[in-house]
Design an enzyme around this catalytic site. Structure first.
Site, PDB file in Angstrom:
ATOM      1  N   LYS A 114      52.160  41.555  37.295  1.00 24.47           N
ATOM      2  CA  LYS A 114      51.856  42.826  37.963  1.00 24.47           C
ATOM      3  C   LYS A 114      53.059  43.746  37.982  1.00 24.47           C
ATOM      4  O   LYS A 114      52.924  44.955  37.813  1.00 24.47           O
ATOM      5  CB  LYS A 114      51.368  42.582  39.395  1.00 24.47           C
ATOM      6  CG  LYS A 114      49.975  42.014  39.438  1.00 24.47           C
ATOM      7  CD  LYS A 114      49.366  42.152  40.813  1.00 24.47           C
ATOM      8  CE  LYS A 114      47.915  41.695  40.812  1.00 24.47           C
ATOM      9  NZ  LYS A 114      47.291  41.804  42.128  1.00 24.47           N
ATOM     10  N   LYS A 196      36.158  37.706  30.001  1.00 27.97           N
ATOM     11  CA  LYS A 196      35.504  37.470  31.289  1.00 27.97           C
ATOM     12  C   LYS A 196      34.870  38.742  31.849  1.00 27.97           C
ATOM     13  O   LYS A 196      35.439  39.824  31.714  1.00 27.97           O
ATOM     14  CB  LYS A 196      36.586  36.968  32.255  1.00 27.97           C
ATOM     15  CG  LYS A 196      36.095  36.323  33.513  1.00 27.97           C
ATOM     16  CD  LYS A 196      37.253  35.842  34.376  1.00 27.97           C
ATOM     17  CE  LYS A 196      37.529  36.808  35.503  1.00 27.97           C
ATOM     18  NZ  LYS A 196      38.286  36.262  36.621  1.00 27.97           N
ATOM     19  N   LYS A 199      35.705  42.955  37.360  1.00 25.81           N
ATOM     20  CA  LYS A 199      35.500  44.178  38.135  1.00 25.81           C
ATOM     21  C   LYS A 199      36.453  45.276  37.695  1.00 25.81           C
ATOM     22  O   LYS A 199      36.230  46.445  37.980  1.00 25.81           O
ATOM     23  CB  LYS A 199      35.672  43.892  39.629  1.00 25.81           C
ATOM     24  CG  LYS A 199      37.041  43.340  39.986  1.00 25.81           C
ATOM     25  CD  LYS A 199      37.071  42.855  41.423  1.00 25.81           C
ATOM     26  CE  LYS A 199      38.358  42.108  41.681  1.00 25.81           C
ATOM     27  NZ  LYS A 199      38.364  41.368  42.916  1.00 25.81           N
TER      28      LYS A 199
HETATM   29  P1  AMP Z   1      38.292  38.019  41.555  1.00 22.72           P
HETATM   30  O1  AMP Z   1      37.261  38.789  42.301  1.00 22.72           O
HETATM   31  O2  AMP Z   1      38.388  38.395  40.098  1.00 22.72           O
HETATM   32  O3  AMP Z   1      39.620  37.936  42.246  1.00 22.72           O
HETATM   33  O4  AMP Z   1      37.743  36.534  41.540  1.00 22.72           O
HETATM   34  C1  AMP Z   1      37.296  35.872  42.688  1.00 22.72           C
HETATM   35  C2  AMP Z   1      36.738  34.517  42.293  1.00 22.72           C
HETATM   36  O5  AMP Z   1      35.602  34.666  41.441  1.00 22.72           O
HETATM   37  C3  AMP Z   1      37.730  33.647  41.517  1.00 22.72           C
HETATM   38  O6  AMP Z   1      37.581  32.317  41.933  1.00 22.72           O
HETATM   39  C4  AMP Z   1      37.322  33.831  40.083  1.00 22.72           C
HETATM   40  O7  AMP Z   1      37.645  32.697  39.313  1.00 22.72           O
HETATM   41  C5  AMP Z   1      35.807  34.031  40.187  1.00 22.72           C
HETATM   42  N1  AMP Z   1      35.315  34.919  39.118  1.00 22.72           N
HETATM   43  C6  AMP Z   1      35.607  36.233  38.929  1.00 22.72           C
HETATM   44  N2  AMP Z   1      35.009  36.732  37.830  1.00 22.72           N
HETATM   45  C7  AMP Z   1      34.296  35.716  37.271  1.00 22.72           C
HETATM   46  C8  AMP Z   1      33.464  35.566  36.106  1.00 22.72           C
HETATM   47  N3  AMP Z   1      33.227  36.563  35.264  1.00 22.72           N
HETATM   48  N4  AMP Z   1      32.908  34.368  35.869  1.00 22.72           N
HETATM   49  C9  AMP Z   1      33.139  33.346  36.707  1.00 22.72           C
HETATM   50  N5  AMP Z   1      33.904  33.387  37.816  1.00 22.72           N
HETATM   51  C10 AMP Z   1      34.493  34.559  38.105  1.00 22.72           C
END
Ligand code: AMP
Ligand code: TRP
Length: 333
Positions: A114, A196, A199
């Site tokens: 970051k 992946k 968001k």
């Molecule tokens: P984040 O919102 O990206 O910080 O992720 C929050 C949680 O959701 C973490 O445990 C990630 O591993 C999981 N996660 C986020 N995006 C995905 C995705 N596309 N597929 C599976 N798990 C996800």
């Protein structure tokens, strides 16, 4: 009573990747482990390590909590609270900073990534993010901390700090174990099925957000990238697009890939995508209904109040214990 704790950052809206890969599993944990006390908090202090718009931040905090409850997080079972409403987090954060070393924080890959991306205006808060996270955890003596793979290094640092303080001041903290969900499905982007679903992707067509209306949900699936073979076969290496859609189908319906292949043996992408659009919509509809009920309700405030009260009770006890051992302030009885 044993405890499980986790924090979620109020950044960006939730998409079906996070839902199917993480939230669904989390909800399962709460049902599978009736002997544990659960703490989940919205990590708003962690969100301000980079500048945030006031209105957006306020909105995201509520939105995220309402969505987690709408997805099945049971506020009776879980103490749901907002990090900044529990002062001990910031206070404990400082005490832990005084027992951590610059070198070990400099090794954190998330900080390195970051700060490299940002170049100027890197705040001290971004640097001390992991000690605040350690405080979040150690205040509650959790046995397990469910996190994504990317947070594993922060958990290891938390364990190191806990052990260091335990050695110096005679056992204070439970040394927590990370709970990395291995089984959570990884969901890929609709526009680039090799990366992946995220968001932070600039292209909104790459994902379905949990609050997207029916027509958008269906449109996103219709326009999801596949290939020119036209058959419904699971082959994530050679055919990532259709395999990703099958994964979503499978996680929601509970059907295996073989079941799905058999059911669609004589059918093409159009029929499969039409069905999947309906399946995703039916999965999200009750979540959206519950969300709209909650978002401006007193019920949500009552949940936050109850969570905060319990969190303050537990966290202050731990904070004062460490302050006493260090020799801060006047001696407590
Ligand atoms: P984040 O919102 O990206 O910080 O992720 C929050 C949680 O959701 C973490 O445990 C990630 O591993 C999981 N996660 C986020 N995006 C995905 C995705 N596309 N597929 C599976 N798990 C996800
Ligand atoms: N850093 C975590 C993330 O980005 C969020 C978080 C903050 C957290 N404090 C925590 C997670 C304490 C678990 C325990 O996902």
């Amino acid at each position: 009573m044993k405890r499980i704790l986790s924090g979620i950052q109020p950044t960006g809206s939730l998409n079906i990747g996070t839902y199917l890969g993480s939230i669904k599993n989390f909800v399962k944990l709460q049902d599978q482990l009736p002997d544990y006390e659960f703490f989940i908090f919205i990590a708003d202090l962690h969100a301000i390590t980079v500048p945030k718009d006031k209105q957006k931040l306020r909105k995201l905090i509520r939105e995220l909590a309402a969505l987690y409850i709408a997805c099945g997080l049971d506020p009776e079972r879980v103490n749901l609270f907002i990090q900044s409403e529990v002062p001990a987090h910031a206070q404990m954060g400082y005490l832990l900073e005084c027992h951590s070393y610059i070198g070990e924080l400099e090794r954190m890959t998330q900080y390195k990534d970051k700060s490299r991306k940002q170049e100027t205006g890197v705040t001290v808060g971004l640097f001390t993010y992991p000690t605040l996270m350690a405080a979040d955890i150690l205040l509650y003596d959790p046995d397990f901390v469910p996190v994504g793979q990317d947070q594993k290094q922060h958990l290891e640092l938390t364990r190191d700090i806990a052990q260091r303080i335990n050695n110096r001041f005679n056992d204070i903290f439970t040394v927590p174990e990370p709970l990395i969900s291995e089984r959570g499905a990884k969901i890929y982007s609709f526009t680039d099925p090799t990366s992946k679903m995220s968001k932070s992707d600039d292209n909104v067509k790459s994902r379905i957000e949990l609050l997207d209306p029916e027509n958008i949900i269906k449109k996103r699936i219709k326009s999801a990238v596949t290939d020119s073979l036209g058959t419904i076969k699971y082959d994530p290496e050679k055919r990532p697009g259709i395999s990703n859609l099958m994964m979503i189908y499978s996680v929601i319906t509970g059907q295996s890939f073989e079941d799905i292949e058999t059911a669609y043996a004589d059918k093409g992408y159009k029929e499969f995508k039409d069905d999947l659009g309906e399946i995703v919509y039916q999965e999200l509809k009750p979540i959206q209904d519950r969300y709209h009920e909650l978002i401006n309700s007193k019920e949500l405030d009552a949940i936050f109040d109850k969570g905060r009260e319990r969190a303050i009770e537990v966290s202050n006890r731990k904070l004062y214990k460490l302050m006493d051992r260090i020799g801060l302030g006047r001696k407590r009885k």
